[in-house]
Scaffold this active site. Structure first.
Site, PDB file in Angstrom:
ATOM      1  CG  ASN A 209      18.022  47.265  43.872  1.00  0.00           C
ATOM      2  OD1 ASN A 209      18.902  47.392  43.024  1.00  0.00           O
ATOM      3  ND2 ASN A 209      16.908  46.564  43.653  1.00  0.00           N
ATOM      4  NE  ARG A 210      24.894  47.497  49.214  1.00  0.00           N
ATOM      5  CZ  ARG A 210      25.492  46.485  49.814  1.00  0.00           C
ATOM      6  NH1 ARG A 210      25.077  46.097  51.005  1.00  0.00           N
ATOM      7  NH2 ARG A 210      26.513  45.865  49.255  1.00  0.00           N
TER       8      ARG A 210
END
Length: 231
Positions: A209-210
């Protein structure tokens, strides 16, 4: 174009070191990993070895950023030819574009982009020439063909055609007795090594999810200071 975004809140928020990243590595990069003298060297060495073991193409390739006399930036990929406590070493023509940039502004940045492993290491700092002895030691380790190409090429200067470039290489080979064997090829007078002396070193580890991990080391007058950065 941006790709690969995840949606919503990461399902592993709050799990800390138990949360596996997008690369499947469960351990989260942490400032406590950085120790030794200098504290970046051991972890960098491990990550480089793991990039080699993972058969990453050109694991010692790094993106080198320089600026010219007017402050205009330029980047290119070069090969790292040595890393030690005193810095990161690469070789080039001193009359090349990057050589002129570094003569005007002897400060640079390099980034090792091990994308397949979701890792990067970034260095920033002043740049100095390596000694002539270091340049000669490396030069005589190079394959003969690479020596002849460097001897023949006026790096970054225009040339009329590929044929003309090959003719220059053939002339250099003839001068020293051939491509495969012959007289020793001397180090060109305008060719040699640079060493980036790190002032800032940053490790980056990709996460799901970065929500990536970033740890930056900054050198002060007396020591290195490590901090975690938000992604």
């Amino acid at each position: 174009m941006r790709v690969g975004y995840g949606g919503g809140i990461p399902p592993n928020v709050g799990e800390g070191d138990r949360a596996a990243g997008a690369d499947g590595v469960r351990e989260n990069l942490d400032p406590t990993w950085l120790r030794g003298d200098p504290p970046w060297l051991d972890l960098f060495t491990v990550w480089l070895r793991e990039a080699i073991e993972a058969r990453i193409a050109e694991p010692n390739a790094m993106v080198l950023g320089t600026t010219d006399a007017a402050g205009r930036p330029s980047t290119r990929a070069v090969l790292c030819k040595g890393v030690g406590a005193d810095g990161v070493v690469f070789y080039t023509g001193y009359d090349s574009d990057k050589g002129h940039d570094l003569a005007a502004n002897p400060y640079a940045a390099v980034t090792f982009p091990w994308i397949a492993l979701e890792r990067q290491v970034h260095f920033r700092g002043p740049v100095e020439h390596v000694t002539m002895e270091e340049t000669q030691e490396y030069w005589y380790m190079r394959p003969r063909g690479s020596q002849l190409s460097a001897y023949a090429s006026q790096q970054s200067e225009p040339i009329g055609s590929r044929i003309e470039l090959e003719e220059r290489a053939a002339a250099a080979a003839a001068q020293f007795g051939g491509f495969d064997e012959g007289a020793e090829v001397p180090v060109p007078p305008s060719w040699g090594g640079f060493r980036l002396v790190p002032e800032v070193v940053e490790f980056w580890q990709g996460r799901a999810n970065r929500l990536h991990n970033r740890v930056r080391l900054t050198r002060t007058d007396t020591r290195w200071e490590a901090v975690r950065l938000q992604p």
